[in-house]
Design a protein around this motif. Structure first.
Motif, mmCIF file in Angstrom:
data_model
loop_
_atom_site.group_PDB
_atom_site.id
_atom_site.type_symbol
_atom_site.label_atom_id
_atom_site.label_comp_id
_atom_site.label_asym_id
_atom_site.label_seq_id
_atom_site.Cartn_x
_atom_site.Cartn_y
_atom_site.Cartn_z
ATOM 1 N N ILE A 109 -6.701 2.696 -11.342
ATOM 2 C CA ILE A 109 -7.554 2.346 -10.200
ATOM 3 C C ILE A 109 -7.837 3.580 -9.351
ATOM 4 O O ILE A 109 -8.971 3.817 -8.925
ATOM 5 C CB ILE A 109 -6.903 1.235 -9.354
ATOM 6 C CG1 ILE A 109 -6.907 -0.079 -10.136
ATOM 7 C CG2 ILE A 109 -7.611 1.067 -8.009
ATOM 8 C CD1 ILE A 109 -6.056 -1.172 -9.511
ATOM 9 N N SER A 110 -6.816 4.391 -9.131
ATOM 10 C CA SER A 110 -6.971 5.613 -8.352
ATOM 11 C C SER A 110 -7.882 6.604 -9.061
ATOM 12 O O SER A 110 -8.747 7.227 -8.435
ATOM 13 C CB SER A 110 -5.602 6.243 -8.109
ATOM 14 O OG SER A 110 -5.752 7.503 -7.511
ATOM 15 N N GLN A 159 5.558 7.559 -16.099
ATOM 16 C CA GLN A 159 5.221 6.351 -15.361
ATOM 17 C C GLN A 159 6.399 5.386 -15.352
ATOM 18 O O GLN A 159 6.606 4.663 -14.381
ATOM 19 C CB GLN A 159 3.970 5.706 -15.945
ATOM 20 C CG GLN A 159 2.741 6.553 -15.692
ATOM 21 C CD GLN A 159 1.485 5.992 -16.278
ATOM 22 O OE1 GLN A 159 1.515 5.113 -17.131
ATOM 23 N NE2 GLN A 159 0.349 6.506 -15.842
ATOM 24 N N GLU A 212 0.840 -1.197 0.000
ATOM 25 C CA GLU A 212 0.000 0.000 0.000
ATOM 26 C C GLU A 212 0.875 1.247 0.000
ATOM 27 O O GLU A 212 0.595 2.207 -0.713
ATOM 28 C CB GLU A 212 -0.923 0.011 1.206
ATOM 29 C CG GLU A 212 -1.787 1.266 1.276
ATOM 30 C CD GLU A 212 -2.668 1.306 2.497
ATOM 31 O OE1 GLU A 212 -2.576 2.292 3.245
ATOM 32 O OE2 GLU A 212 -3.450 0.361 2.691
ATOM 33 N N ARG A 223 -1.625 0.633 -13.853
ATOM 34 C CA ARG A 223 -2.804 0.035 -13.215
ATOM 35 C C ARG A 223 -3.164 0.793 -11.934
ATOM 36 O O ARG A 223 -4.331 1.113 -11.698
ATOM 37 C CB ARG A 223 -2.553 -1.445 -12.922
ATOM 38 C CG ARG A 223 -3.767 -2.143 -12.332
ATOM 39 C CD ARG A 223 -3.594 -3.646 -12.165
ATOM 40 N NE ARG A 223 -2.435 -3.969 -11.349
ATOM 41 C CZ ARG A 223 -1.341 -4.584 -11.792
ATOM 42 N NH1 ARG A 223 -1.241 -4.963 -13.045
ATOM 43 N NH2 ARG A 223 -0.328 -4.846 -10.983
ATOM 44 N N TRP A 224 -2.164 1.110 -11.106
ATOM 45 C CA TRP A 224 -2.419 1.858 -9.876
ATOM 46 C C TRP A 224 -3.046 3.211 -10.183
ATOM 47 O O TRP A 224 -3.984 3.633 -9.521
ATOM 48 C CB TRP A 224 -1.134 2.060 -9.088
ATOM 49 C CG TRP A 224 -0.542 0.817 -8.513
ATOM 50 C CD1 TRP A 224 -1.152 -0.385 -8.319
ATOM 51 C CD2 TRP A 224 0.792 0.659 -8.043
ATOM 52 N NE1 TRP A 224 -0.267 -1.277 -7.760
ATOM 53 C CE2 TRP A 224 0.931 -0.669 -7.575
ATOM 54 C CE3 TRP A 224 1.894 1.497 -7.968
ATOM 55 C CZ2 TRP A 224 2.112 -1.157 -7.037
ATOM 56 C CZ3 TRP A 224 3.073 1.017 -7.435
ATOM 57 C CH2 TRP A 224 3.184 -0.303 -6.976
ATOM 58 N N LYS A 225 -2.534 3.887 -11.197
ATOM 59 C CA LYS A 225 -3.053 5.206 -11.587
ATOM 60 C C LYS A 225 -4.501 5.073 -12.060
ATOM 61 O O LYS A 225 -5.361 5.867 -11.667
ATOM 62 C CB LYS A 225 -2.166 5.793 -12.691
ATOM 63 C CG LYS A 225 -2.646 7.112 -13.242
ATOM 64 C CD LYS A 225 -2.270 8.248 -12.327
ATOM 65 C CE LYS A 225 -2.503 9.579 -13.007
ATOM 66 N NZ LYS A 225 -3.708 10.236 -12.544
ATOM 67 N N THR A 267 2.371 -1.850 -13.874
ATOM 68 C CA THR A 267 1.855 -1.811 -12.507
ATOM 69 C C THR A 267 1.508 -0.381 -12.125
ATOM 70 O O THR A 267 0.440 -0.115 -11.564
ATOM 71 C CB THR A 267 2.888 -2.403 -11.527
ATOM 72 O OG1 THR A 267 3.154 -3.755 -11.907
ATOM 73 C CG2 THR A 267 2.399 -2.357 -10.094
ATOM 74 N N VAL A 268 2.399 0.555 -12.437
ATOM 75 C CA VAL A 268 2.142 1.969 -12.144
ATOM 76 C C VAL A 268 0.912 2.440 -12.924
ATOM 77 O O VAL A 268 0.058 3.145 -12.377
ATOM 78 C CB VAL A 268 3.375 2.843 -12.461
ATOM 79 C CG1 VAL A 268 3.060 4.322 -12.289
ATOM 80 C CG2 VAL A 268 4.547 2.451 -11.575
ATOM 81 N N ARG A 320 2.106 1.908 -3.461
ATOM 82 C CA ARG A 320 1.054 2.445 -4.327
ATOM 83 C C ARG A 320 0.826 3.925 -4.046
ATOM 84 O O ARG A 320 0.734 4.742 -4.966
ATOM 85 C CB ARG A 320 -0.251 1.658 -4.135
ATOM 86 C CG ARG A 320 -0.180 0.256 -4.672
ATOM 87 C CD ARG A 320 -1.530 -0.415 -4.665
ATOM 88 N NE ARG A 320 -2.072 -0.617 -3.335
ATOM 89 C CZ ARG A 320 -1.962 -1.733 -2.635
ATOM 90 N NH1 ARG A 320 -1.319 -2.766 -3.136
ATOM 91 N NH2 ARG A 320 -2.495 -1.836 -1.445
ATOM 92 N N ILE A 345 -7.287 2.273 -3.838
ATOM 93 C CA ILE A 345 -5.878 1.882 -3.910
ATOM 94 C C ILE A 345 -5.359 1.351 -2.571
ATOM 95 O O ILE A 345 -4.327 0.713 -2.501
ATOM 96 C CB ILE A 345 -5.030 3.073 -4.436
ATOM 97 C CG1 ILE A 345 -3.807 2.589 -5.168
ATOM 98 C CG2 ILE A 345 -4.643 4.017 -3.334
ATOM 99 C CD1 ILE A 345 -4.067 2.041 -6.515
ATOM 100 N N LEU A 402 1.501 7.327 -6.523
ATOM 101 C CA LEU A 402 0.513 8.364 -6.810
ATOM 102 C C LEU A 402 1.013 9.738 -6.389
ATOM 103 O O LEU A 402 0.763 10.740 -7.063
ATOM 104 C CB LEU A 402 -0.806 8.039 -6.116
ATOM 105 C CG LEU A 402 -1.490 6.768 -6.607
ATOM 106 C CD1 LEU A 402 -2.731 6.476 -5.778
ATOM 107 C CD2 LEU A 402 -1.828 6.859 -8.087
#
Length: 65
Positions: A46-47, A26, A8, A42-44, A39-40, A11, A55, A15
């Motif tokens: 999702i956020s 990224q 976490e 995907r995190w972006k 991965t970055v 992540r 996240i 951000l």
């Protein structure tokens, strides 16, 4: 083994880096955090779709008694 809160933290750090002005790419963020660029991305995503709560680490598995 990496704990769920360490993931976490990564992540949220990603951000935070992407929120800087001007934002790094990224790919640069991925290198700093030792993760894949995908991965970055995907995190972006999702956020962007669900905010910070999306996240954050979620407990999984059977609830404690």
């Amino acid at each position: 083994m990496i704990c769920i809160y360490e993931l976490e933290r990564r992540r949220l750090q990603a951000l935070e880096l992407l929120a800087k002005s001007p934002p790094p790419s990224q790919s640069e963020v991925a290198k700093q955090l030792a993760v894949a660029r995908e991965t970055v991305c995907r995190w972006k995503r999702i956020s962007d779709e669900g905010g910070l709560e999306a996240i954050r680490a979620k407990r999984r598995g059977r609830p404690a008694r």
